[in-house]
Design a protein around this motif. Structure first.
Motif, PDB file in Angstrom:
ATOM      1  N   UNK A  56       1.579   4.934  -1.860  1.00 19.18           N
ATOM      2  CA  UNK A  56       0.833   4.546  -0.863  1.00 19.18           C
ATOM      3  C   UNK A  56       1.263   3.113  -0.340  1.00 19.18           C
ATOM      4  N   UNK A  57       1.919   2.278  -1.147  1.00 20.09           N
ATOM      5  CA  UNK A  57       2.461   1.136  -0.939  1.00 20.09           C
ATOM      6  C   UNK A  57       3.785   1.104   0.050  1.00 20.09           C
ATOM      7  N   UNK A  58       4.708   2.298  -0.477  1.00 22.60           N
ATOM      8  CA  UNK A  58       5.744   2.625   0.097  1.00 22.60           C
ATOM      9  C   UNK A  58       5.518   2.976   1.837  1.00 22.60           C
ATOM     10  N   UNK A  59       4.306   3.953   1.953  1.00 17.93           N
ATOM     11  CA  UNK A  59       4.187   4.422   3.143  1.00 17.93           C
ATOM     12  C   UNK A  59       3.483   3.271   4.019  1.00 17.93           C
ATOM     13  N   UNK A  60       2.627   2.424   3.431  1.00 19.24           N
ATOM     14  CA  UNK A  60       2.264   1.137   4.242  1.00 19.24           C
ATOM     15  C   UNK A  60       3.271   0.311   4.712  1.00 19.24           C
ATOM     16  N   UNK A  61       4.253  -0.093   3.946  1.00 15.05           N
ATOM     17  CA  UNK A  61       5.538  -0.573   4.289  1.00 15.05           C
ATOM     18  C   UNK A  61       6.177  -0.136   5.516  1.00 15.05           C
ATOM     19  N   UNK A  62       6.396   1.233   5.373  1.00 14.46           N
ATOM     20  CA  UNK A  62       6.918   2.058   6.346  1.00 14.46           C
ATOM     21  C   UNK A  62       6.416   1.879   7.908  1.00 14.46           C
ATOM     22  N   UNK A  63       4.955   2.367   7.808  1.00 15.17           N
ATOM     23  CA  UNK A  63       4.253   2.433   9.020  1.00 15.17           C
ATOM     24  C   UNK A  63       3.741   1.159   9.528  1.00 15.17           C
ATOM     25  N   UNK A  64       3.487  -0.085   8.797  1.00 16.16           N
ATOM     26  CA  UNK A  64       2.872  -1.177   9.172  1.00 16.16           C
ATOM     27  C   UNK A  64       3.495  -1.971  10.226  1.00 16.16           C
ATOM     28  N   UNK A  65       2.979  -2.249  11.264  1.00 21.43           N
ATOM     29  CA  UNK A  65       3.455  -2.934  12.441  1.00 21.43           C
ATOM     30  C   UNK A  65       2.610  -4.161  12.820  1.00 21.43           C
ATOM     31  N   UNK A  66       3.005  -5.499  12.437  1.00 15.52           N
ATOM     32  CA  UNK A  66       2.109  -6.705  12.728  1.00 15.52           C
ATOM     33  C   UNK A  66       1.597  -6.692  14.053  1.00 15.52           C
ATOM     34  N   UNK A  67       2.272  -6.281  15.024  1.00 19.75           N
ATOM     35  CA  UNK A  67       2.036  -6.421  16.415  1.00 19.75           C
ATOM     36  C   UNK A  67       1.571  -5.149  17.171  1.00 19.75           C
ATOM     37  N   UNK A  68       1.389  -4.203  16.262  1.00 11.34           N
ATOM     38  CA  UNK A  68       0.831  -2.852  16.707  1.00 11.34           C
ATOM     39  C   UNK A  68      -0.906  -3.016  16.624  1.00 11.34           C
ATOM     40  N   UNK A  69      -1.472  -2.479  17.650  1.00  5.72           N
ATOM     41  CA  UNK A  69      -3.026  -2.636  17.786  1.00  5.72           C
ATOM     42  C   UNK A  69      -3.526  -1.937  16.471  1.00  5.72           C
ATOM     43  N   UNK A  70      -2.895  -0.815  15.629  1.00  8.48           N
ATOM     44  CA  UNK A  70      -3.567  -0.322  14.680  1.00  8.48           C
ATOM     45  C   UNK A  70      -3.448  -1.379  13.342  1.00  8.48           C
ATOM     46  N   UNK A  71      -2.756  -2.402  13.436  1.00  9.52           N
ATOM     47  CA  UNK A  71      -2.258  -3.001  12.222  1.00  9.52           C
ATOM     48  C   UNK A  71      -3.765  -3.542  11.407  1.00  9.52           C
ATOM     49  N   UNK A  72      -4.758  -4.029  12.131  1.00  8.16           N
ATOM     50  CA  UNK A  72      -5.973  -4.478  11.289  1.00  8.16           C
ATOM     51  C   UNK A  72      -6.737  -3.181  10.769  1.00  8.16           C
ATOM     52  N   UNK A  73      -6.709  -2.029  11.363  1.00 12.94           N
ATOM     53  CA  UNK A  73      -7.138  -0.884  10.755  1.00 12.94           C
ATOM     54  C   UNK A  73      -6.351  -0.217   9.553  1.00 12.94           C
ATOM     55  N   UNK A  74      -5.066  -0.314   9.655  1.00  8.16           N
ATOM     56  CA  UNK A  74      -4.413  -0.231   8.277  1.00  8.16           C
ATOM     57  C   UNK A  74      -4.661  -0.891   7.235  1.00  8.16           C
ATOM     58  N   UNK A  75      -4.609  -2.219   7.634  1.00  4.67           N
ATOM     59  CA  UNK A  75      -4.963  -3.306   6.455  1.00  4.67           C
ATOM     60  C   UNK A  75      -6.346  -2.952   6.100  1.00  4.67           C
ATOM     61  N   UNK A  76      -7.487  -2.721   6.747  1.00  2.79           N
ATOM     62  CA  UNK A  76      -8.916  -2.602   6.378  1.00  2.79           C
ATOM     63  C   UNK A  76      -8.778  -1.261   5.389  1.00  2.79           C
ATOM     64  N   UNK A  77      -8.258  -0.321   5.711  1.00  3.78           N
ATOM     65  CA  UNK A  77      -8.220   0.791   4.812  1.00  3.78           C
ATOM     66  C   UNK A  77      -7.452   0.562   3.451  1.00  3.78           C
ATOM     67  N   UNK A  78      -6.485  -0.513   3.230  1.00  2.00           N
ATOM     68  CA  UNK A  78      -6.082  -0.974   2.121  1.00  2.00           C
ATOM     69  C   UNK A  78      -6.684  -2.240   1.241  1.00  2.00           C
ATOM     70  N   UNK A  79      -7.712  -2.725   1.740  1.00  2.00           N
ATOM     71  CA  UNK A  79      -8.290  -3.755   1.255  1.00  2.00           C
ATOM     72  C   UNK A  79      -8.624  -3.566  -0.607  1.00  2.00           C
ATOM     73  N   UNK A  80      -9.060  -2.515  -0.677  1.00  2.00           N
ATOM     74  CA  UNK A  80      -9.246  -2.448  -2.015  1.00  2.00           C
ATOM     75  C   UNK A  80      -8.122  -1.902  -2.958  1.00  2.00           C
ATOM     76  N   UNK A  81      -6.884  -1.776  -2.308  1.00  2.94           N
ATOM     77  CA  UNK A  81      -5.868  -1.495  -2.999  1.00  2.94           C
ATOM     78  C   UNK A  81      -4.653  -2.543  -3.143  1.00  2.94           C
ATOM     79  N   UNK A  82      -4.715  -3.397  -2.336  1.00  3.34           N
ATOM     80  CA  UNK A  82      -3.956  -4.530  -2.051  1.00  3.34           C
ATOM     81  C   UNK A  82      -4.334  -5.796  -2.820  1.00  3.34           C
TER      82      UNK A  82
END
Length: 226
Positions: free
Chosen positions: A164-190
């Protein structure tokens, strides 16, 4: 300054996203597609020739969940699939009714496509790890009470985090509008440090969104737990 306000206005403009596609396979009469956001639900119908279309309206980029009447009635379970609503436009989702929405061929706004691929890849992680476990520890290892069950669960937890960490690193784009949602989905894991680092990378306009503010609140609660 003018550019900053333009970016904000663009980000918060009402979204009208047309979602359409072609569905193959026999729906057996269970031809509804449901779209869920919070407490609200909408639906569309797959026509006899396999086509469907619906327009989603949202005040801002958001995550919505799609599921099939077919899954509920034929398979006996519902497996909602998350879609990211990025901006006004058209999102094409063509899929096989028996394989489900996660099998779709997708075309549309860039971050909607990226979020779809990210969600699809996350779904496959458990299947991948289960195969690794049975290969490494044997077929019985996934059954509670068996000799290698605890080793298998320890392996599962560590491997799941790694993938999951590897996937997150691959798809996370801090300028993408989905970035906050991706982070919200990882709150308990990061870790707190990871969350703060990723949050700090978000663009200024993104930090003004509802999702980013929810994320900030969760980070703050991790810092100062009640």
């Amino acid at each position: 300054m003018a550019l900053f306000f333009f970016s904000l206005n663009t980000l918060f403009a009402q979204i009208d996203l047309k979602i359409k596609g072609k569905v193959t396979g026999d729906t057996k009469g269970f031809n509804k597609i449901y779209i869920v956001k919070g407490q609200s639900q909408d639906s569309t119908v797959i026509s006899p020739d396999g086509e469907y279309q619906i327009t989603i309206t949202s005040e801002a980029p958001d995550v919505m969940y799609f599921y099939l009447q077919y899954d509920s009635k034929v398979k006996g379970y519902v497996s909602p699939f998350s879609l990211f609503i990025e901006k006004t436009g058209t999102l094409q989702l063509d899929f096989d009714i028996d394989k489900g929405i996660s099998s779709a061929r997708i075309n549309g706004p860039a971050r909607s496509v990226a979020y779809f691929d990210y969600s699809k890849s996350k779904q496959s992680i458990h299947r991948r790890i289960n195969k690794e476990i049975t290969s490494k520890f044997g077929e019985e290892a996934l059954k509670e009470g068996t000799t290698n069950f605890e080793k298998a669960m320890d392996y599962f937890e560590k491997r799941e985090t790694q993938l999951n960490d590897s996937l997150f690193a691959k798809y996370f784009n801090p300028n993408g509008a989905d970035a906050p949602f991706m982070l919200l989905g990882r709150v308990s894991r990061l870790s707190l440090a990871q969350l703060e680092h990723n949050y700090s990378q978000l663009s200024a306009p993104l930090k003004e969104t509802k999702a980013a503010k929810q994320l900030y609140e969760k980070i703050t609660s991790k810092k100062d737990p009640v």
